[in-house]
Write an enzyme that holds these catalytic residues in place. Structure first.
Site, short mmCIF file in Angstrom:
data_model
loop_
_atom_site.label_atom_id
_atom_site.label_comp_id
_atom_site.label_asym_id
_atom_site.label_seq_id
_atom_site.Cartn_x
_atom_site.Cartn_y
_atom_site.Cartn_z
N LYS A 1 -0.44 5.38 -5.63
CA LYS A 1 -1.48 5.07 -6.61
C LYS A 1 -2.34 6.28 -6.92
CE LYS A 1 -3.19 1.69 -4.11
NZ LYS A 1 -2.17 1.56 -3.07
N ALA B 1 -8.11 3.13 3.38
CA ALA B 1 -7.21 3.65 2.34
C ALA B 1 -7.15 5.17 2.42
CB ALA B 1 -7.72 3.22 0.97
N GLY B 2 -6.12 5.74 1.87
CA GLY B 2 -6.04 7.19 1.83
C GLY B 2 -5.22 7.63 0.63
N HIS B 3 -5.80 8.49 -0.17
CA HIS B 3 -5.07 9.01 -1.33
C HIS B 3 -4.88 10.51 -1.12
CE1 HIS B 3 -5.32 5.39 -3.43
NE2 HIS B 3 -6.40 5.57 -4.14
N GLY C 1 0.84 -1.20 0.00
CA GLY C 1 0.00 0.00 0.00
C GLY C 1 0.87 1.24 0.00
N ASP C 2 0.22 2.41 -0.16
CA ASP C 2 0.93 3.70 -0.13
C ASP C 2 2.00 3.82 -1.20
OD1 ASP C 2 -0.54 4.23 2.25
OD2 ASP C 2 0.94 3.07 3.36
N GLU C 3 1.78 3.22 -2.35
CA GLU C 3 2.78 3.25 -3.43
C GLU C 3 2.69 4.52 -4.26
OE1 GLU C 3 0.49 0.86 -3.15
OE2 GLU C 3 1.48 -1.07 -2.80
N LYS D 1 8.22 7.98 -6.90
CA LYS D 1 9.17 8.53 -5.92
C LYS D 1 10.64 8.20 -6.21
CE LYS D 1 5.95 9.31 -2.21
NZ LYS D 1 5.79 9.47 -0.80
N ARG E 1 5.51 5.73 8.56
CA ARG E 1 5.60 4.44 7.87
C ARG E 1 6.98 3.82 8.10
NH1 ARG E 1 3.06 7.28 2.63
NH2 ARG E 1 0.89 7.26 3.32
N GLN F 1 -4.94 -0.38 -0.97
CA GLN F 1 -3.81 -1.09 -0.32
C GLN F 1 -2.87 -1.69 -1.37
OE1 GLN F 1 -7.20 -2.08 1.12
NE2 GLN F 1 -6.96 -0.20 2.25
N THR G 1 -5.99 -0.04 11.00
CA THR G 1 -6.23 1.40 10.96
C THR G 1 -7.43 1.76 11.84
OG1 THR G 1 -7.71 1.23 9.04
CG2 THR G 1 -5.37 1.61 8.58
P1 IMP Z 1 -7.18 -2.62 8.39
O1 IMP Z 1 -7.46 -2.88 6.97
O2 IMP Z 1 -7.52 -1.23 8.81
O3 IMP Z 1 -7.77 -3.66 9.31
O4 IMP Z 1 -5.58 -2.74 8.59
C1 IMP Z 1 -4.90 -3.98 8.40
C2 IMP Z 1 -3.44 -3.72 8.03
O5 IMP Z 1 -3.38 -3.13 6.74
C3 IMP Z 1 -2.71 -2.75 8.98
O6 IMP Z 1 -1.36 -3.15 9.07
C4 IMP Z 1 -2.83 -1.42 8.25
O7 IMP Z 1 -1.79 -0.54 8.60
C5 IMP Z 1 -2.73 -1.85 6.80
N1 IMP Z 1 -3.46 -0.96 5.88
C6 IMP Z 1 -4.78 -0.86 5.70
N2 IMP Z 1 -5.06 0.05 4.75
C7 IMP Z 1 -3.89 0.52 4.31
C8 IMP Z 1 -3.52 1.47 3.30
O8 IMP Z 1 -4.35 2.06 2.59
N3 IMP Z 1 -2.19 1.70 3.16
C9 IMP Z 1 -1.26 1.03 3.89
N4 IMP Z 1 -1.55 0.15 4.83
C10 IMP Z 1 -2.85 -0.11 5.04
#
Ligand code: IMP
Length: 408
Positions: free
Chosen positions: A15, A38-40, A11-13, A309, A283, A198, A127
């Site tokens: 995108k 997720a977060g963009h 994740g966090d590449e 990056k 991170r 992700q 999260t």
């Molecule tokens: P959850 O999906 O919130 O239950 O998180 C499960 C795992 O996935 C945790 O280690 C989070 O930090 C990671 N994770 C969930 N969503 C993202 C994302 O968008 N980017 C990076 N890591 C994520």
């Protein structure tokens, strides 16, 4: 033509930037999995937008955006995001569609999510957005879907507290709810972009289980979660950073270590602004892991890669990459299933010379210094997949296109 964009790491590449870039030429953008975990972050015309649920294509006024079957949607967060977009001048009504089969995240799931994590044999560092709880309810056939909120008969059966929660959003949500498969059939022949959440290594099936999210980050999820059949996907692009990061717990073989890598972690974190868009957590950072990247390419039929990056390494004298995992007296070249094995491997780090000049103004591959070109070519050789696009800065213009993304 349909193109799927997925994260090829944890994740966090980056995108968001690439999806935004591809979205400028797309008709529809579909999010097919995940939720507000997720977060963009997108920088568009000097304004910064932080999106969690709404696909980034929303910033193009003629693009339709869709929240797919495979998503779990926190309705209050969705409308909060839409309101914020409106305040920034983005017109969204009539352009945002939600699959009536998508599941919803109810108030209380977040707390349950965090509590569950403390009780796990090994906490994963969720999260805390209630995502795992919503998917667990879905699998247990006890979930609530968008159709249950917008359909009068089903709605009447909901407990009073749930109806009170949904009431402010219900009319608008009803206008947004669609049958996604029917929609896709009607849009056949258009340019449709499927935006993954992700990354492959956080995918429930392919990732470093149990340290994964509970949705489908893999490309195959775009079909099921995006309203298509398996033959409906034309092209898969995998996005990866010039180095690796991971948020939350779990194995990370190429992670920088203070004893071996000096202050590299802090340096990369600051230069790359490596803080979670959803939680603000710093991170974890490490060398580019080619073993993991090749695994992602192979298990997702990735046709082309997008490297982001690259400029973060501009001032590095030498650049390391992980080309194998030492495990006892073997060197593994693929990601083992067992998390204990993955935690005990030693990365094989190979070093290459850096380029030590800024890349932000380069617009073609040939303009890159030889050391940067070598870095890209070495990656392509190892993972046997071409790097089609290279990002050298956060702005849309800071992008090198080697192969036009909307061609097959
Ligand atoms: P959850 O999906 O919130 O239950 O998180 C499960 C795992 O996935 C945790 O280690 C989070 O930090 C990671 N994770 C969930 N969503 C993202 C994302 O968008 N980017 C990076 N890591 C994520």
């Amino acid at each position: 033509m349909t193109t799927v964009v997925i994260g090829a790491q944890w994740g966090d590449e980056g995108k968001g930037k690439i999806v935004d870039f591809l979205a400028s030429q797309a008709d529809d953008i579909v999010r097919f999995s995940g939720g507000a975990n997720a977060g963009h972050t997108i920088v568009h015309g000097g304004t910064t937008y932080k999106l969690h649920l709404v696909p980034s294509g929303i910033l193009y006024p003629d693009t339709q955006v869709l929240l797919g079957v495979g998503m779990v949607i926190d309705v209050a967060s969705l409308f909060g995001e839409l309101e914020e977009l409106e305040q920034k001048g983005v017109r969204w009504r009539g352009r945002v569609h939600v699959s009536d089969r998508a599941h919803v995240v109810l108030p209380g799931y977040s707390e349950e999510d965090r509590e569950l994590d403390t009780k796990r044999r090994r906490p994963i560092g969720t999260t805390g957005r209630g995502i795992g709880v919503a998917y667990a309810r879905k699998a247990a056939r006890d979930g609530l879907r968008v159709c249950d909120v917008v359909d009068d008969l089903a709605y009447r059966e909901l407990p009073e507290s749930e109806r009170r929660y949904f009431e402010p959003y219900r009319d608008e949500l009803s206008r947004m709810a669609i049958d996604l498969s029917e929609y896709m059939i009607a849009r056949r022949g258009r340019r449709i972009l499927f935006e993954g959440a992700q990354g492959v290594l956080l995918d429930l099936d392919l990732g470093t289980y149990p340290f994964v999210s509970s949705g489908t980050s893999a490309a195959a999820g775009a079909a099921l979660g995006g309203g298509l059949g398996p033959r409906g996907i034309d092209r898969v692009l995998g996005v990866f950073k010039a180095y690796s990061t991971r948020v939350g717990n779990g194995p990370f073989p190429s992670e920088f270590r203070a004893d071996r890598d000096g202050g590299l972690e802090e340096h990369i974190r600051e230069r790359g602004a490596e803080y979670g868009a959803t939680t603000g957590r710093p991170r974890r950072c490490g060398y580019l892991d080619l073993v993991a990247l090749r695994y992602a390419c192979r298990s997702n039929s990735i046709d082309g890669l997008v490297m982001t990056k690259l400029d973060v390494y501009d001032d590095a004298g030498r650049i390391g990459v992980c080309t194998g995992y030492r495990y006892g007296n073997q060197t593994l070249k693929t990601v083992p299933a067992g998390v204990r094995t993955l935690e005990s491997v030693e990365p094989v780090i190979e070093e290459m010379p850096g380029w030590q000049e800024p890349l932000g103004d380069r617009r073609s591959f040939d303009e890159l210094p030889a050391a940067a070109r070598n870095y890209v070519q070495m990656i392509e050789d190892y993972v046997e997949t071409p790097v089609d696009i290279i990002s050298v800065g956060s702005d849309r213009s800071e992008t090198i296109i080697r192969k036009e993304p909307w061609t097959q």
